[in-house]
Scaffold this active site. Structure first.
Site, mmCIF file in Angstrom:
data_model
loop_
_atom_site.group_PDB
_atom_site.id
_atom_site.type_symbol
_atom_site.label_atom_id
_atom_site.label_comp_id
_atom_site.label_asym_id
_atom_site.label_seq_id
_atom_site.Cartn_x
_atom_site.Cartn_y
_atom_site.Cartn_z
ATOM 1 N N MET A 102 0.832 -1.201 0.000
ATOM 2 C CA MET A 102 0.000 0.000 0.000
ATOM 3 C C MET A 102 0.866 1.250 0.000
ATOM 4 S SD MET A 102 -3.339 -0.704 2.257
ATOM 5 C CE MET A 102 -2.595 -0.611 3.858
ATOM 6 N N HIS A 109 9.045 -3.683 3.552
ATOM 7 C CA HIS A 109 8.671 -3.871 2.142
ATOM 8 C C HIS A 109 9.924 -4.181 1.306
ATOM 9 C CE1 HIS A 109 5.476 -0.894 3.513
ATOM 10 N NE2 HIS A 109 4.753 -1.908 3.109
ATOM 11 N N GLY A 239 4.669 -10.462 3.954
ATOM 12 C CA GLY A 239 5.449 -10.426 5.185
ATOM 13 C C GLY A 239 4.780 -11.205 6.311
ATOM 14 N N GLN A 240 5.609 -11.866 7.102
ATOM 15 C CA GLN A 240 5.078 -12.575 8.275
ATOM 16 C C GLN A 240 4.462 -11.608 9.275
ATOM 17 O OE1 GLN A 240 7.744 -14.964 10.851
ATOM 18 N NE2 GLN A 240 6.219 -14.294 12.362
ATOM 19 N N GLN A 245 -2.865 -12.698 7.382
ATOM 20 C CA GLN A 245 -2.981 -12.400 5.954
ATOM 21 C C GLN A 245 -2.286 -13.479 5.116
ATOM 22 O OE1 GLN A 245 -2.777 -8.348 3.954
ATOM 23 N NE2 GLN A 245 -0.639 -8.957 3.944
ATOM 24 N N SER A 279 3.938 0.871 8.298
ATOM 25 C CA SER A 279 3.633 2.198 7.753
ATOM 26 C C SER A 279 2.875 3.033 8.779
ATOM 27 C CB SER A 279 2.790 2.069 6.482
ATOM 28 O OG SER A 279 3.437 1.248 5.548
ATOM 29 N N ARG A 280 2.154 2.375 9.667
ATOM 30 C CA ARG A 280 1.350 3.107 10.655
ATOM 31 C C ARG A 280 2.167 3.634 11.835
ATOM 32 N NH1 ARG A 280 -2.989 -0.653 8.891
ATOM 33 N NH2 ARG A 280 -4.718 0.657 8.231
#
Ligand code: AMP
Length: 411
Positions: A102, A109, A239-240, A245, A279-280
């Site tokens: 995203m 990433h 990603g783990q 997910q 990212s958060r």
């Protein structure tokens, strides 16, 4: 932002929860980002198309092909351009990897992209903030959008990959579609009861993260199905960090008979304190960042219990609970200008394949320790205090540790 739970809720989850939870997402607003970026930094573009926008602002388009600036990396914005790019590689038997993101790229990433380049001839990085995986009250509008920095990181990484002879490939293309492109029939909406063409993976998608964020995995599975259909990768990299997910995506690929290998890369963490990169994290600000490791520390304590031979749910989760309670007590003793508040959404001990809660870890199978916490906004800012991106709203953080089966490798 999803609901939360305090100490009492932790105990409730610990004792009563049989089911489990997790998520992640790639949605967000690349389209919004683009149009905002355009209005900020470009002069008049009479009829704005994605091609003219990118050409004018952040990419070059020699020979009619959009590229990231000063690089051979193609910038693809439409499904048809991806298909055109893809076809010769299929005929040449070149492997193509997809790394869905995203944006708001960080080292987590980049590690997935590095691994994809080692193992494949071509890497496609998708940057798309998929609104369908954000609940209506979640942070879609404030999700960090850092297109210029993302492009700079990808160009730099691509050069590094080109200089390193150990790689099979490098970043061949960035796929940055609009929502119109991804939802050609119209975006169906973010509501739980939105009607449209969705992919749902149950029951795993309803557990843990799915319980708190009921549309999340539906959005993830739907957008990944679309991305996989467009890019037709041989391998996809996840990603783990977002362990549930990875389970959902593996099911998607298996159950829909997709000829794709799902590769899971390890969680990249802050070198100093182990906080999982996300990212958060930019929402946290300095004060909350210091205590944001509480979840990781709790999971590590639970892992420690397992490593010492503990197999029972109660003992393993009690170790995590002890850490959470200790940090809460410590913070409660501070003043409003110093303290940090957080709520535990869940801490889970689950089966590695189904993500269902388990009472006891079978050492032959191992397990997944995972959790989610909500860091609450600070009550009172100190003068000049950096509260984080968007003024430091509540931030939901997730993390996990795999309890490796006996004889398996350590994280
Ligand atoms: P996102 O942009 O957050 O949707 O993440 C895109 C991909 O990067 C997903 O597969 C994530 O699991 C993965 N990812 C995010 N954070 C990390 C991390 N700290 N380490 C490894 N992979 C990550």
């Amino acid at each position: 932002m999803p609901p939360t739970a305090n100490a009492a809720a932790l105990i409730r989850h610990t004792v009563l929860l049989r089911p489990a939870i997790i998520t992640t997402a790639f949605s967000k607003t690349f389209p919004m980002t683009t149009s905002r970026a355009v209005s900020r930094s470009c002069t008049v573009i009479p009829k704005v198309t994605s091609r003219t926008m990118a050409s004018s602002c952040s990419s070059s388009s020699k020979g009619g092909l959009e590229k990231l600036p000063s690089s051979p990396v193609r910038l693809l914005r439409t499904t048809s351009s991806v298909r055109l790019w893809r076809r010769p590689h299929l005929l040449d038997h070149r492997t193509v990897a997809l790394v869905p993101t995203m944006g708001a790229l960080h080292s987590g990433h980049l590690s997935l992209i590095r691994r994809a380049a080692r193992e494949n001839h071509h890497v496609v990085v998708s940057i798309y903030v998929n609104p369908a995986q954000f609940g209506i009250s979640e942070d879609l509008d404030s999700y960090p959008q850092t297109w210029d920095s993302d492009v700079a990181q990808l160009v730099k990484l691509d050069r590094e990959l080109a200089d390193d002879g150990d790689n099979l490939g490098r970043i061949s293309a960035v796929f940055a579609p609009s929502t119109k492109e991804m939802y050609p029939g119209g975006f169906p909406g973010q509501e739980v009861d939105s009607k449209g063409s969705f992919v749902t993976i149950t029951p795993v998608g309803e557990l843990l993260e799915g319980r708190t964020r009921p549309t999340f995995f539906r959005g993830v599975a739907t957008v990944c199905m679309k991305l996989f259909n467009v890019v037709q990768p041989e391998r996809v990299y996840f990603g783990q960090k977002d362990v549930q997910q990875t389970v959902v995506i593996k099911r998607l690929v298996r159950d829909f008979l997709m000829p794709i290998e799902v590769v899971v890369g390890r969680t990249e963490r802050d070198e100093k304190d182990g906080l999982a990169l996300s990212s958060r994290n930019v929402y946290l600000g300095e004060r909350r960042r210091q205590q944001a490791t509480v979840l990781y520390r709790a999971l590590k304590a639970a892992e420690g219990e397992y490593k010492r031979g503990g197999r029972k749910r109660e003992g393993i989760l009690r170790a995590a609970e002890g850490v959470v309670e200790g940090v809460k007590r410590e913070e409660e003793g501070k003043g409003v200008e110093e303290r940090v508040r957080f709520e535990v959404d869940y801490i889970s001990l689950a089966d590695p394949d189904t993500m269902e809660e388990i009472e006891e870890v079978d050492p032959a199978r191992g397990g997944i320790l995972s959790g989610a916490i909500k860091m609450l906004p600070v009550e009172k800012a100190r003068e000049g205090e950096d509260l984080g991106h968007s003024g430091g709203p509540a931030v939901r953080l997730i993390d996990n540790i795999i309890l490796e089966p006996e004889g398996g490798k350590e994280e």
